[in-house]
Design an enzyme around this catalytic site. Structure first.
Site, mmCIF file in Angstrom:
data_model
loop_
_atom_site.group_PDB
_atom_site.id
_atom_site.type_symbol
_atom_site.label_atom_id
_atom_site.label_comp_id
_atom_site.label_asym_id
_atom_site.label_seq_id
_atom_site.Cartn_x
_atom_site.Cartn_y
_atom_site.Cartn_z
ATOM 1 N N ASP A 27 -15.288 -55.489 3.721
ATOM 2 C CA ASP A 27 -15.116 -54.273 2.917
ATOM 3 C C ASP A 27 -15.892 -54.385 1.603
ATOM 4 O O ASP A 27 -15.383 -54.031 0.538
ATOM 5 C CB ASP A 27 -13.639 -54.013 2.643
ATOM 6 C CG ASP A 27 -13.373 -52.565 2.226
ATOM 7 O OD1 ASP A 27 -14.259 -51.711 2.430
ATOM 8 O OD2 ASP A 27 -12.284 -52.285 1.682
ATOM 9 N N GLY A 40 -4.018 -49.892 -12.115
ATOM 10 C CA GLY A 40 -4.535 -48.925 -11.151
ATOM 11 C C GLY A 40 -3.715 -48.948 -9.882
ATOM 12 O O GLY A 40 -2.882 -49.834 -9.667
ATOM 13 N N LYS A 46 -0.751 -57.909 -8.093
ATOM 14 C CA LYS A 46 -1.018 -56.901 -7.075
ATOM 15 C C LYS A 46 0.153 -56.803 -6.117
ATOM 16 O O LYS A 46 0.555 -57.799 -5.510
ATOM 17 C CB LYS A 46 -2.291 -57.251 -6.296
ATOM 18 C CG LYS A 46 -2.695 -56.215 -5.251
ATOM 19 C CD LYS A 46 -4.042 -56.560 -4.646
ATOM 20 C CE LYS A 46 -4.516 -55.496 -3.669
ATOM 21 N NZ LYS A 46 -5.866 -55.787 -3.129
#
Length: 338
Positions: free
Chosen positions: A191, A69, A89
C-alpha cells in the site's frame, strides 16, 4: 480493509503455530498458564527501547493523548509515553468482517521487529485495553515513534511551497531505501502511496501503515496469489496489474506503487481521472499509466532520466521492473547530476 489473510502469511513459521488469537493475544509467544504476554523491553533511564518492542503497553505511563487523525483504519493520537512523544494507533474493528480486522492488526506488526531510519518504528502493541482506555470499536492498539502529522500527500497537494528536483529525488531515495530494507526481510508493504509515507521534522521520509502488508515465505516470491490474498493491497490507483489480475505476489508490486508515487512527487497531480472500474480495466488491458510526456516536471535532463526510470518501475511485467536494490544507484546518480 483487506480480506482475510492466513496467519502464516503474517508471521514467521517458527512463531505462527503457537499463536492464540484470543482477546489478549500477541504474535510473539503463548503465555504460560494463561499469564499476560510480555516481551522484556530494555528501557535505559526509563526511556522507550530503541531495538525491542513489547506486547504490553503500560497504560498508566500514557500522558496527554491528543487526536491527530482518523480514517477507515481507525484513529491516531499523539501522546507521551515513558518520557517520549509517541503515536498511538487504534485499529478499527470492522463489524462486517471481524477476521479481516484482526488480521489487519497483525499485518501492522509485520515490520515491528525491523529498525530502519526510513520505516516507522513500533514500540508496543496489544489487544488488551483497560476499561478506562477502552473503545468497543477498536480491536487493538499500537504505539509507534511519533514522526509528525505531515505525509507526502500533504507535501504534494496541500502545500504551496516549491517541490524542486533535489527535494523529490531525496524523498524518492528515502522511500527506496526503506523498501530495500523491507524486501530484504521478505516484507511486502502492498500500500505504498503518498498518504502512507510520513515526513519528519528533519524532512526524512518514513514508510508507515502496514495493515495491508504480507510477510512472504521463503521461495514463494512471485507465486500465484491464494484466494485469501486476492483482494489484499490498498489503493487501486497504485496497485500493480498482476495483483489486479491475481497472478502473483512479490516485492515488485511495491516498485509499481513507488513509481506512481514518484510521478505524483514530480508532477503534483492525480495519476488518473475517471471512473474507478474504467481505470482498473485500462491499467490491466490497455497498459494505462500516468502521462510523462509534456509534463513540466520531466522537461529537464534529470526529469527525462527519471521518466525513463518510471517506465521500468510501472512495467506490466513484474520481472521487468527493477528491484529496490537496483533502484537506489539510479536515484543516487540522478541526485548527483547538476
Amino acid at each position: 480493509m483487506p480480506s482475510p489473510i492466513p496467519v502464516s502469511r503474517l508471521l514467521p513459521r517458527d512463531i505462527y503455530p503457537s499463536v492464540d488469537i484470543g482477546t489478549c493475544s500477541s504474535p510473539l509467544a503463548k503465555p504460560p498458564h494463561g499469564s499476560t504476554l510480555q516481551v522484556p523491553v530494555q528501557r535505559p533511564h526509563g526511556r522507550v527501547a530503541s531495538r525491542l518492542w513489547s506486547s504490553v503497553i503500560h497504560w498508566k505511563e500514557l500522558r496527554s493523548v491528543e487526536p491527530v487523525g482518523s480514517g477507515g483504519f481507525g484513529s491516531v493520537y499523539r501522546a507521551e509515553y515513558l518520557g517520549e512523544t509517541v503515536a498511538l494507533k487504534r485499529v478499527k474493528k470492522c463489524t462486517k468482517n471481524k477476521l479481516a480486522s484482526r488480521q489487519s492488526f497483525w499485518a501492522e506488526l509485520n515490520a515491528a521487529h525491523l529498525r530502519h531510519s526510513n520505516i516507522v518504528r513500533v514500540i508496543a502493541a496489544t489487544t488488551c485495553v483497560p476499561a478506562d482506555f477502552g473503545d468497543e470499536s477498536s480491536i487493538g492498539t499500537i504505539l509507534m515513534e511519533f514522526v509528525g502529522s505531515r505525509n507526502l500527500q500533504h507535501v504534494i497537494y496541500g502545500c504551496t511551497e516549491p517541490l524542486g528536483e533535489d527535494r523529490w529525488l531525496r524523498y524518492a531515495t528515502d522511500m527506496a531505501r526503506g523498501l530495500r530494507f523491507l524486501h530484504s526481510h521478505r516484507v511486502v508493504h502492498l500500500d505504498i502511496k503518498p498518504a502512507n509515507v510520513l515526513v519528519s521534522a528533519q524532512d526524512v521520509c518514513k514508510i508507515a501503515d502496514f495493515g495491508c502488508s504480507v510477510k512472504l515465505d521463503r521461495g514463494c516470491e512471485g507465486s500465484a496469489i491464494s484466494p485469501h490474498l486476492s483482494h489484499v493491497g490498498g489503493t487501486y490507483t497504485h496497485r500493480a496489474p498482476e495483483l489486479l489480475k491475481g497472478e502473483g505476489l512479490s516485492p515488485k508490486a511495491d516498485i509499481f506503487s513507488f513509481g506512481i508515487t514518484l510521478w505524483q512527487l514530480v508532477t503534483r497531480e492525480q495519476p488518473y481521472t475517471g471512473d474507478r472500474q474504467h481505470v482498473l480495466y485500462a491499467v490491466v488491458a490497455h497498459n494505462l499509466r500516468p502521462r510523462v510526456q509534456e509534463q513540466p516536471g520531466f522537461g529537464s535532463e534529470r526529469g527525462r532520466r527519471c521518466g525513463a526510470l518510471l517506465s521500468r518501475c510501472w512495467s506490466a511485467e513484474g520481472r521487468c521492473r527493477p528491484s529496490a536494490d537496483e533502484l537506489l544507484p539510479h536515484l543516487e546518480l540522478l541526485r548527483s547530476q547538476v
